[in-house]
Design a protein around this motif. Structure first.
Motif, PDB file in Angstrom:
ATOM      1  N   PHE A  79      61.797  15.749 134.202  1.00  0.00           N
ATOM      2  CA  PHE A  79      61.866  16.848 135.171  1.00  0.00           C
ATOM      3  C   PHE A  79      60.484  17.039 135.806  1.00  0.00           C
ATOM      4  CE2 PHE A  79      61.030  21.437 135.808  1.00  0.00           C
ATOM      5  CZ  PHE A  79      61.999  21.758 136.733  1.00  0.00           C
ATOM      6  N   GLN A  80      59.439  16.989 134.973  1.00  0.00           N
ATOM      7  CA  GLN A  80      58.076  17.189 135.498  1.00  0.00           C
ATOM      8  C   GLN A  80      57.660  16.032 136.416  1.00  0.00           C
ATOM      9  OE1 GLN A  80      55.151  18.211 132.611  1.00  0.00           O
ATOM     10  NE2 GLN A  80      56.363  19.850 131.718  1.00  0.00           N
ATOM     11  N   VAL A  81      58.036  14.815 136.008  1.00  0.00           N
ATOM     12  CA  VAL A  81      57.697  13.655 136.845  1.00  0.00           C
ATOM     13  C   VAL A  81      58.365  13.811 138.211  1.00  0.00           C
ATOM     14  CG1 VAL A  81      58.113  11.165 137.116  1.00  0.00           C
ATOM     15  CG2 VAL A  81      57.216  12.047 134.953  1.00  0.00           C
ATOM     16  N   ALA A  82      59.640  14.261 138.191  1.00  0.00           N
ATOM     17  CA  ALA A  82      60.375  14.433 139.451  1.00  0.00           C
ATOM     18  C   ALA A  82      59.689  15.505 140.318  1.00  0.00           C
ATOM     19  CB  ALA A  82      61.814  14.829 139.161  1.00  0.00           C
ATOM     20  N   MET A  83      59.220  16.604 139.698  1.00  0.00           N
ATOM     21  CA  MET A  83      58.548  17.657 140.473  1.00  0.00           C
ATOM     22  C   MET A  83      57.232  17.148 141.059  1.00  0.00           C
ATOM     23  SD  MET A  83      60.407  20.361 140.380  1.00  0.00           S
ATOM     24  CE  MET A  83      59.902  22.036 140.276  1.00  0.00           C
ATOM     25  N   LEU A  84      56.493  16.372 140.249  1.00  0.00           N
ATOM     26  CA  LEU A  84      55.201  15.851 140.734  1.00  0.00           C
ATOM     27  C   LEU A  84      55.412  14.812 141.835  1.00  0.00           C
ATOM     28  CD1 LEU A  84      53.312  15.541 137.339  1.00  0.00           C
ATOM     29  CD2 LEU A  84      52.479  16.827 139.306  1.00  0.00           C
ATOM     30  N   GLY A  85      56.542  14.113 141.776  1.00  0.00           N
ATOM     31  CA  GLY A  85      56.821  13.067 142.765  1.00  0.00           C
ATOM     32  C   GLY A  85      57.298  13.640 144.088  1.00  0.00           C
ATOM     33  N   ASP A  86      57.679  14.918 144.099  1.00  0.00           N
ATOM     34  CA  ASP A  86      58.180  15.553 145.319  1.00  0.00           C
ATOM     35  C   ASP A  86      56.966  16.116 146.069  1.00  0.00           C
ATOM     36  OD1 ASP A  86      59.157  17.314 147.144  1.00  0.00           O
ATOM     37  OD2 ASP A  86      60.600  18.274 145.810  1.00  0.00           O
ATOM     38  N   ASP A  87      56.778  15.724 147.350  1.00  0.00           N
ATOM     39  CA  ASP A  87      55.518  16.134 148.008  1.00  0.00           C
ATOM     40  C   ASP A  87      55.564  17.529 148.651  1.00  0.00           C
ATOM     41  OD1 ASP A  87      57.068  15.481 150.078  1.00  0.00           O
ATOM     42  OD2 ASP A  87      55.936  13.715 150.724  1.00  0.00           O
ATOM     43  N   THR A  88      56.621  18.324 148.335  1.00  0.00           N
ATOM     44  CA  THR A  88      56.705  19.667 148.945  1.00  0.00           C
ATOM     45  C   THR A  88      55.476  20.516 148.604  1.00  0.00           C
ATOM     46  OG1 THR A  88      59.010  19.472 148.314  1.00  0.00           O
ATOM     47  CG2 THR A  88      58.359  21.563 149.274  1.00  0.00           C
ATOM     48  N   PHE A  89      55.052  20.474 147.332  1.00  0.00           N
ATOM     49  CA  PHE A  89      53.910  21.308 146.925  1.00  0.00           C
ATOM     50  C   PHE A  89      52.618  20.823 147.596  1.00  0.00           C
ATOM     51  CE2 PHE A  89      56.336  21.794 142.704  1.00  0.00           C
ATOM     52  CZ  PHE A  89      57.039  22.889 143.184  1.00  0.00           C
ATOM     53  N   ALA A  90      52.460  19.490 147.629  1.00  0.00           N
ATOM     54  CA  ALA A  90      51.240  18.947 148.232  1.00  0.00           C
ATOM     55  C   ALA A  90      51.168  19.317 149.708  1.00  0.00           C
ATOM     56  CB  ALA A  90      51.216  17.427 148.063  1.00  0.00           C
ATOM     57  N   GLU A  91      52.318  19.268 150.397  1.00  0.00           N
ATOM     58  CA  GLU A  91      52.348  19.604 151.824  1.00  0.00           C
ATOM     59  C   GLU A  91      51.961  21.072 152.036  1.00  0.00           C
ATOM     60  OE1 GLU A  91      52.559  17.839 154.525  1.00  0.00           O
ATOM     61  OE2 GLU A  91      52.561  16.047 153.257  1.00  0.00           O
ATOM     62  N   ALA A  92      52.498  21.952 151.169  1.00  0.00           N
ATOM     63  CA  ALA A  92      52.171  23.385 151.297  1.00  0.00           C
ATOM     64  C   ALA A  92      50.683  23.601 151.041  1.00  0.00           C
ATOM     65  CB  ALA A  92      53.014  24.198 150.313  1.00  0.00           C
ATOM     66  N   ALA A  93      50.133  22.862 150.064  1.00  0.00           N
ATOM     67  CA  ALA A  93      48.704  23.000 149.756  1.00  0.00           C
ATOM     68  C   ALA A  93      47.867  22.461 150.920  1.00  0.00           C
ATOM     69  CB  ALA A  93      48.373  22.262 148.464  1.00  0.00           C
ATOM     70  N   ARG A  94      48.346  21.423 151.577  1.00  0.00           N
ATOM     71  CA  ARG A  94      47.598  20.839 152.699  1.00  0.00           C
ATOM     72  C   ARG A  94      47.382  21.903 153.800  1.00  0.00           C
ATOM     73  NH1 ARG A  94      47.289  15.996 156.283  1.00  0.00           N
ATOM     74  NH2 ARG A  94      48.801  14.732 155.176  1.00  0.00           N
ATOM     75  N   ALA A  95      48.454  22.682 154.076  1.00  0.00           N
ATOM     76  CA  ALA A  95      48.332  23.712 155.117  1.00  0.00           C
ATOM     77  C   ALA A  95      47.227  24.703 154.745  1.00  0.00           C
ATOM     78  CB  ALA A  95      49.669  24.434 155.278  1.00  0.00           C
ATOM     79  N   LEU A  96      47.145  25.065 153.456  1.00  0.00           N
ATOM     80  CA  LEU A  96      46.116  26.023 153.026  1.00  0.00           C
ATOM     81  C   LEU A  96      44.721  25.398 153.102  1.00  0.00           C
ATOM     82  CD1 LEU A  96      47.894  27.640 149.926  1.00  0.00           C
ATOM     83  CD2 LEU A  96      47.547  28.662 152.174  1.00  0.00           C
ATOM     84  N   ILE A  97      44.633  24.099 152.748  1.00  0.00           N
ATOM     85  CA  ILE A  97      43.333  23.413 152.794  1.00  0.00           C
ATOM     86  C   ILE A  97      42.851  23.359 154.247  1.00  0.00           C
ATOM     87  CG2 ILE A  97      42.179  21.175 152.455  1.00  0.00           C
ATOM     88  CD1 ILE A  97      44.096  20.781 150.015  1.00  0.00           C
ATOM     89  N   GLU A  98      43.788  23.060 155.159  1.00  0.00           N
ATOM     90  CA  GLU A  98      43.410  22.989 156.577  1.00  0.00           C
ATOM     91  C   GLU A  98      42.983  24.359 157.101  1.00  0.00           C
ATOM     92  OE1 GLU A  98      46.708  20.929 158.289  1.00  0.00           O
ATOM     93  OE2 GLU A  98      45.879  18.971 157.692  1.00  0.00           O
ATOM     94  N   ALA A  99      43.524  25.414 156.457  1.00  0.00           N
ATOM     95  CA  ALA A  99      43.139  26.772 156.889  1.00  0.00           C
ATOM     96  C   ALA A  99      41.848  27.234 156.204  1.00  0.00           C
ATOM     97  CB  ALA A  99      44.269  27.738 156.590  1.00  0.00           C
TER      98      ALA A  99
END
Ligand code: PEP
Ligand code: MG
Length: 539
Positions: A79-99
């Motif tokens: 379950f954790q591997v599947a969550m880490l493999g999904d880039d939804t969280f990384a994409e959301a973090a990218r928006a914050l990093i860009e801000a």
């Protein structure tokens, strides 16, 4: 002469037992420890690239742990591997990093929000998975900051808000235990603790405790005491002695056939989910599998026919001719499955169990084919969950008939097993004779109890009401047992009540002669059976 410093006053915490057992030792307070500082990069792009690399490192670590794990531990890490493999969280973090946020702050914010959503969910399933998300959050943060994994001192009582599955899995708990301020008895960690015999309680709440203070844990009663006084330690030692004696008795009874004091034979089957659990169970200790829950197969999406066929075949081969009752998918209610279950305002009374399978026949047909094909490998029985009206059995049987015809046309080997039903909706328990199309009945006391008493099975506040030994529930159980006896329809009970030694007597007195219990309770339940005289007049 110098006076000895008096010991601090005893501090007593009470919670819920998540895994019964006794432990004593200094308190280990989980702190976030010394953290390396995250060093920001010159550009948001470089910061984001560092985050992506850290997620990949965390994914690799988790996948490595998964390869070495088995059974439920492997499922949790999957379950954790599947969550880490999904880039939804990384994409959301990218928006914050860009801000303008640093990568570690951005990642924490995104995960904290998700953890909060899970924690606030009305579904116990999601609430129980907040620790998995915390695990993912912290592993990526450690990779970003260059920190190492938290080391828990052996032989201590771990005190924290919660504990992540990976922290649990890497630690040797010999002699130690866990007291969680929050936590849940149905979380992944609680399940693992029960399987491994690690004493654990949850929900002990707040209150200051200094690390290193002496403490005792009675995870049977759900009590954790820091700086215990002499009387408390004596009572704890007595409790531990009783608990150990009961475990010794259970080990003695497990290999023997179950028989009451007056000589009545009782069948004791085992409940399982993941086929890997059978690796830890001696088939000689049970009369078969009374309930194989198949929902675990749907943890990471809809399972294909081959995956299911292999899972069912493994259990049938392990049982070596003893009956194996496999329940068709019981999704919905407290077990949502993305892509299968429907969003509803009242899922416990909604489209769940057999209702959902009949509403989604294409998904159900995959399981039906896998079961029919597995049927040639042993003594398979198929059980439909949440049946409420007789026509549901007819509709399910029609689907089995259609799939059998297709398999015959294709020349594929199959066998049609006996088709029975769970008795967990009051309509069946009140008028079981209307369900004569079922070859056998198995009482799901968890759901039957919650529906009879209108008290949710996952509500701690209603635990005193939602009792299977309530006279109303017991009267329905005896109604079903009496129907079985006069019509020659086998009746068993596979809900949690069968695994509770204190409830075995009322269940047998209600007329049941077959129980299906958790693997860890086989010996205990057989020992309880041996102490029951069905001829005595007291209930
Ligand atoms: C029950 O309801 O008693 C039962 C065995 O089913 P589950 O706990 O899986 O809902
Ligand atoms: Mg049920």
């Amino acid at each position: 002469m110098m006076q000895a410093e008096p010991s601090p006053a005893e501090i007593r915490f009470t919670g819920l037992s998540a895994s019964a057992g006794f432990a004593a030792g200094p308190v280990f307070c989980a702190s976030r420890g010394e953290r390396g500082a995250y060093v920001r990069h010159k550009s948001p792009d470089a910061d984001y690239a560092h985050l992506v690399a850290s997620i990949e490192a965390a994914l690799e670590t988790t996948a490595g742990m998964m390869e070495k794990a088995s059974g439920d531990a492997a499922d949790i890490l999957e379950f954790q591997v599947a969550m880490l493999g999904d880039d939804t969280f990384a994409e959301a973090a990218r928006a914050l990093i860009e801000a303008g946020s640093a990568a570690d702050i951005a990642w924490s914010q995104v995960l904290d929000q998700e953890i909060e959503n899970y924690a606030q969910s009305e579904e116990e399933y999601f609430r129980a998975r907040t620790a998995d998300l915390t695990d993912i959050r912290d592993r990526v943060l450690r990779a970003l900051r260059g920190d190492s994994e938290v080391m828990i001192t052996p032989g201590t009582i771990y005190l924290a808000d919660d504990i992540t599955p990976s922290a649990f899995l890497v630690h040797d708990w010999t002699g130690g235990g866990i007291a969680l301020r929050q936590g849940s008895t149905t979380s992944h960690v609680a399940m693992l603790a029960r399987q491994r015999g690690v004493p654990m309680i949850v929900g002990v709440g707040g209150g200051r405790v200094d690390a290193g203070s002496p403490s005792i844990l009675d995870a049977k009663a759900g009590v954790f005491v820091v700086w215990p006084d002499d009387a408390t330690v004596r009572a704890w030692k007595d409790g531990r002695a009783d608990f150990e004696a009961a475990a010794t008795v259970a080990a003695r009874f497990a290999p023997r056939p179950a028989r009451t004091a007056d000589g009545t034979a009782i069948s004791v089957h085992v409940n399982i989910a993941d086929p890997a659990e059978t690796d830890q169970i001696d088939v000689g200790h049970v009369d078969g599998v009374g309930l194989m829950r198949t929902e675990f197969l749907y943890n990471s999406g809809l399972p294909d026919e081959e995956t299911q066929y292999r899972a069912y075949r493994k259990v049938l081969e392990w049982a070596a001719g003893k009956p194996v009752t496999i329940r068709t998918a019981d999704a919905g209610g407290d077990k949502p499955v993305p892509g299968f279950t429907i969003e509803e305002s009242n899922p416990f009374l909604g489209v769940r169990g057999i209702r959902l399978c009949l509403a989604m026949p294409e998904i159900f047909r995959v399981q039906i084919r896998a079961l029919l094909r597995a049927g040639v490998h042993g003594n398979l029985k198929i059980m439909l969950p949440m049946v409420a009206v007789p026509s549901e059995i007819d509709q399910a049987r029609a689907l089995f008939d259609e799939e059998m015809a297709k398999l015959a046309m294709a020349g594929t080997a199959f066998a049609m097993p006996k088709l029975g039903i769970m008795v967990e909706v009051p309509s069946v328990a009140i008028t079981p004779e209307r369900f004569s199309a079922a070859s056998f009945l198995s009482i799901g006391s968890n759901d039957l109890t919650q529906y009879v008493l209108a008290a949710s099975r996952d509500s701690g506040a209603l635990a005193a009401i939602a009792r299977t030994d309530d006279p109303a529930v017991l009267s329905l159980i005896s109604n079903v047992a009496a129907y079985g006896a006069r019509s020659d329809v086998p009746v068993s009970l596979c809900g949690d009540a069968a695994s509770d030694p204190t409830l075995v007597k009322p269940l047998l007195k209600a007329g049941l002669r077959s129980l299906s219990v958790a693997a860890s309770r086989i010996g205990l339940v057989k020992a309880a059976i041996a102490g029951i005289d069905l001829g005595d007049r007291q209930t």
